[in-house]
Scaffold this active site. Structure first.
Site, PDB file in Angstrom:
ATOM      1  N   THR A  24     -47.674  28.322   3.966  1.00 31.94           N
ATOM      2  CA  THR A  24     -48.733  28.593   4.955  1.00 31.94           C
ATOM      3  C   THR A  24     -49.795  29.479   4.305  1.00 31.94           C
ATOM      4  O   THR A  24     -49.489  30.593   3.873  1.00 31.94           O
ATOM      5  CB  THR A  24     -48.142  29.308   6.179  1.00 31.94           C
ATOM      6  OG1 THR A  24     -47.143  28.459   6.738  1.00 31.94           O
ATOM      7  CG2 THR A  24     -49.201  29.606   7.219  1.00 31.94           C
ATOM      8  N   GLU A  30     -46.203  22.806   6.642  1.00 32.21           N
ATOM      9  CA  GLU A  30     -44.828  22.664   7.107  1.00 32.21           C
ATOM     10  C   GLU A  30     -44.733  23.081   8.570  1.00 32.21           C
ATOM     11  O   GLU A  30     -45.274  24.106   8.935  1.00 32.21           O
ATOM     12  CB  GLU A  30     -43.994  23.625   6.245  1.00 32.21           C
ATOM     13  CG  GLU A  30     -42.528  23.436   6.357  1.00 32.21           C
ATOM     14  CD  GLU A  30     -42.162  22.008   6.089  1.00 32.21           C
ATOM     15  OE1 GLU A  30     -42.027  21.653   4.925  1.00 32.21           O
ATOM     16  OE2 GLU A  30     -42.031  21.229   7.054  1.00 32.21           O
ATOM     17  N   LYS A  51     -52.315  24.322  10.356  1.00 29.57           N
ATOM     18  CA  LYS A  51     -51.108  25.163  10.368  1.00 29.57           C
ATOM     19  C   LYS A  51     -51.325  26.481  11.134  1.00 29.57           C
ATOM     20  O   LYS A  51     -50.573  26.831  12.038  1.00 29.57           O
ATOM     21  CB  LYS A  51     -50.684  25.449   8.924  1.00 29.57           C
ATOM     22  CG  LYS A  51     -49.539  26.399   8.797  1.00 29.57           C
ATOM     23  CD  LYS A  51     -48.258  25.820   9.339  1.00 29.57           C
ATOM     24  CE  LYS A  51     -47.200  26.878   9.429  1.00 29.57           C
ATOM     25  NZ  LYS A  51     -45.874  26.346   9.645  1.00 29.57           N
ATOM     26  N   PHE A 109     -41.760  26.108  24.570  1.00 30.33           N
ATOM     27  CA  PHE A 109     -42.441  27.371  24.245  1.00 30.33           C
ATOM     28  C   PHE A 109     -43.052  28.044  25.466  1.00 30.33           C
ATOM     29  O   PHE A 109     -44.076  28.717  25.399  1.00 30.33           O
ATOM     30  CB  PHE A 109     -43.454  27.183  23.107  1.00 30.33           C
ATOM     31  CG  PHE A 109     -42.741  27.148  21.780  1.00 30.33           C
ATOM     32  CD1 PHE A 109     -41.905  26.094  21.463  1.00 30.33           C
ATOM     33  CD2 PHE A 109     -42.846  28.202  20.886  1.00 30.33           C
ATOM     34  CE1 PHE A 109     -41.181  26.073  20.280  1.00 30.33           C
ATOM     35  CE2 PHE A 109     -42.134  28.195  19.697  1.00 30.33           C
ATOM     36  CZ  PHE A 109     -41.298  27.122  19.402  1.00 30.33           C
ATOM     37  N   GLY A 156     -39.654  36.237  27.770  1.00 28.79           N
ATOM     38  CA  GLY A 156     -38.592  37.049  27.192  1.00 28.79           C
ATOM     39  C   GLY A 156     -39.136  38.362  26.679  1.00 28.79           C
ATOM     40  O   GLY A 156     -40.111  38.895  27.233  1.00 28.79           O
ATOM     41  N   GLY A 183     -41.003  36.853  17.591  1.00 27.61           N
ATOM     42  CA  GLY A 183     -40.938  37.568  16.314  1.00 27.61           C
ATOM     43  C   GLY A 183     -40.747  36.569  15.208  1.00 27.61           C
ATOM     44  O   GLY A 183     -41.168  35.422  15.325  1.00 27.61           O
ATOM     45  N   CYS A 234     -42.977  34.092  10.894  1.00 23.72           N
ATOM     46  CA  CYS A 234     -44.159  33.211  10.958  1.00 23.72           C
ATOM     47  C   CYS A 234     -45.200  33.651  11.990  1.00 23.72           C
ATOM     48  O   CYS A 234     -46.325  33.993  11.621  1.00 23.72           O
ATOM     49  CB  CYS A 234     -43.722  31.786  11.241  1.00 23.72           C
ATOM     50  SG  CYS A 234     -42.592  31.160   9.993  1.00 23.72           S
ATOM     51  N   LYS A 254     -47.076  37.100  11.549  1.00 21.54           N
ATOM     52  CA  LYS A 254     -47.871  37.082  10.311  1.00 21.54           C
ATOM     53  C   LYS A 254     -49.025  36.082  10.405  1.00 21.54           C
ATOM     54  O   LYS A 254     -50.156  36.380  10.011  1.00 21.54           O
ATOM     55  CB  LYS A 254     -46.929  36.744   9.156  1.00 21.54           C
ATOM     56  CG  LYS A 254     -47.496  35.932   8.026  1.00 21.54           C
ATOM     57  CD  LYS A 254     -46.462  35.624   6.979  1.00 21.54           C
ATOM     58  CE  LYS A 254     -46.074  34.178   6.955  1.00 21.54           C
ATOM     59  NZ  LYS A 254     -46.762  33.278   6.107  1.00 21.54           N
ATOM     60  N   ARG A 313     -35.987  39.038  10.074  1.00 20.07           N
ATOM     61  CA  ARG A 313     -37.333  39.525   9.760  1.00 20.07           C
ATOM     62  C   ARG A 313     -38.179  39.570  11.035  1.00 20.07           C
ATOM     63  O   ARG A 313     -38.219  38.622  11.793  1.00 20.07           O
ATOM     64  CB  ARG A 313     -38.002  38.615   8.723  1.00 20.07           C
ATOM     65  CG  ARG A 313     -37.400  38.781   7.336  1.00 20.07           C
ATOM     66  CD  ARG A 313     -37.984  37.799   6.357  1.00 20.07           C
ATOM     67  NE  ARG A 313     -37.575  36.444   6.669  1.00 20.07           N
ATOM     68  CZ  ARG A 313     -38.081  35.359   6.074  1.00 20.07           C
ATOM     69  NH1 ARG A 313     -39.026  35.485   5.170  1.00 20.07           N
ATOM     70  NH2 ARG A 313     -37.652  34.156   6.393  1.00 20.07           N
TER      71      ARG A 313
END
Ligand code: UGA
Length: 417
Positions: free
Chosen positions: A108, A138, A191, A236, A240, A244, A247, A250, A314
């Protein structure tokens, strides 16, 4: 992952990594990450001689007609992207190239990276051979990566000329997916625009969950109701404690930064970030308001991974939640089906790791669900209620039914219901 799946459909693949230890693990049949189904595919294709591993870029480049770049593009403190791995690998490939190659970027990257890669290869390729740079973003989700790779919704191929198109289509032919051919900049933007849109969807439903809580409505029913409109879609839209992972956070920052560089303040996406951060605050407040004082309270935390089906921690909201609870003085008993080892590297000995999810509740003042693992739905709730000092559950992923939880004798608080 990409290499293994390409081998699975019959291509001859050499995977190159400059981390020799990782290469050795893979060569000896080990697997450095947890990803459902991947280990079997790697074993099968290594055995069949279609998949091999090396730490030599020169070897990988020499053997290949098409070279996929899949290096990390981590965030820098200012929200921009660290392109040093990308630059480095472009140079290494250039030096090793002795004939025409197609160099495909799968990482990415910010829009216009393809131009930089081409420029770098031109500069460092002593053999001055011809090449084409392609952008092929991707869209895999961790935890479902094999499934997503084998059955993609679409394959995006960004090119500057028609020359590499036939070879790229040939590579993806076994996947039977719609292929769209675009210019390189558009492919790169697809992307960031896709991930930002998905993050926006999550923040949208999280914002709606606030209204639901204030009015007695149920965010799950609202999500189901709006999600049946195919223009919106149900996926989606799970409220909640926020998104996190390696991906979304960032890529949002990167996209905002990219927009800033062309003079556009992407306020909409900054709001997406703000809602996400606030969602965690609100959940913490819910816990604190109910338990009053957190210092010395024993809390059981179910889930450490940033989402289900992965051992990846992460930017995990679950880890952040643990850190915040610890900061307030709570005593934590934690469990995750896959992420305990990786969580330990961050949380150390500050929490008690419990191997059995049904044992987490023992002696706890409250239970917190932090990751949407399906298996948690099978929690032995009767046992949990009996072994807790107080049967209180804060469900940050809406896994349980509020009516049923009350019937079982729990004080149950979820998100947007
Ligand atoms: C994401 C995208 O979904 C992939 O399409 C993309 O290829 C990938 O990033 C990438 O750029 O490599 P991933 O980070 O693996 O995939 O995880 P997601 O399944 O998207 O979940 C991200 C976060 O959103 C998790 O923390 C999850 O708990 C949260 N989430 C997801 C919600 O809070 N609600 C939802 O409804 C869905």
């Amino acid at each position: 992952m990409t290499g293994a799946c390409f081998a699975e459909v019959g291509h001859q693949v050499t995977c190159v990594d400059n981390d020799r230890a990782k290469v050795e693990v893979l060569k000896s049949g080990g697997m450095p990450i947890y990803e459902p189904g991947l280990e079997e595919i790697v074993a099968r294709n290594t055995e069949a001689g279609r998949l091999s591993f090396t730490d030599s870029t020169a070897e990988g480049v020499e053997k290949a007609d098409v070279i996929f770049i899949a290096v990390p593009t981590p965030p820098l403190p200012d929200g921009s992207v660290d392109m040093s791995f990308m630059e480095r690998v472009s140079r290494d490939i250039a030096v090793a190239m002795k004939g025409y190659k197609i160099v495909v970027d799968k990482s990415t990257v910010p829009v216009r990276t393809g131009e930089k890669v081409a420029e770098t290869i031109r500069r460092y390729c002593k053999a001055k051979v011809e090449f084409d740079v392609v952008s092929n973003p991707e869209f895999l989700r961790e935890g479902f990566a094999v499934e997503d790779f084998m059955r993609p919704d679409r394959v995006v191929i960004g090119v500057r000329s028609q020359r590499p198109v036939a070879a790229m289509k040939e590579i993806y032919k076994p996947f039977d997916a719609p292929i769209i051919v675009t210019d390189i900049n558009s492919a790169e933007l697809i992307k960031h625009a896709a991930n930002s849109f998905l993050a926006l969807k999550i923040s949208y439903i999280n914002a709606v969950s606030i209204i639901c809580e204030a009015t007695g409505a149920n965010v799950l029913e609202v999500a189901n109701g709006i999600g049946m409109d195919p223009r919106i879609g149900r996926r989606f839209l799970d409220a909640g404690i926020g998104f996190g992972g390696s991906c979304f956070p960032k890529d949002l920052s990167a996209f905002i930064h990219i927009a800033g560089q062309v003079g556009y303040d992407f306020r909409l996406l900054r709001e997406v970030q703000r809602i996400n951060a606030e969602q965690m605050e609100r959940f913490m407040k819910k816990i604190a308001d109910t338990l009053w004082v957190l210092r010395g309270k024993r809390i059981g935390v179910l889930g450490l991974a940033f989402k289900q089906n992965t051992d990846d921690v992460r930017s995990s909201p679950a880890i952040e939640l643990c850190q915040r609870l610890l900061h307030e003085g709570a005593i934590l008993r934690v469990h995750d089906p896959k992420a305990m080892t990786k969580a330990r590297a961050i949380l150390g000995d500050s929490v008690t790791y419990v191997d059995d999810m049904n044992a987490v509740a023992e002696g706890c003042d409250a239970l917190v669900v932090a990751t949407e693992w399906d298996i948690f739905k099978k929690l032995d709730l009767d046992r949990a209620r009996k072994v807790m000092t107080h049967p209180i559950m804060f469900d940050g992923r809406n896994l349980f039914d509020p009516v049923e939880m009350e019937r079982l004798g729990f004080v149950y608080k979820s998100v947007g219901r």
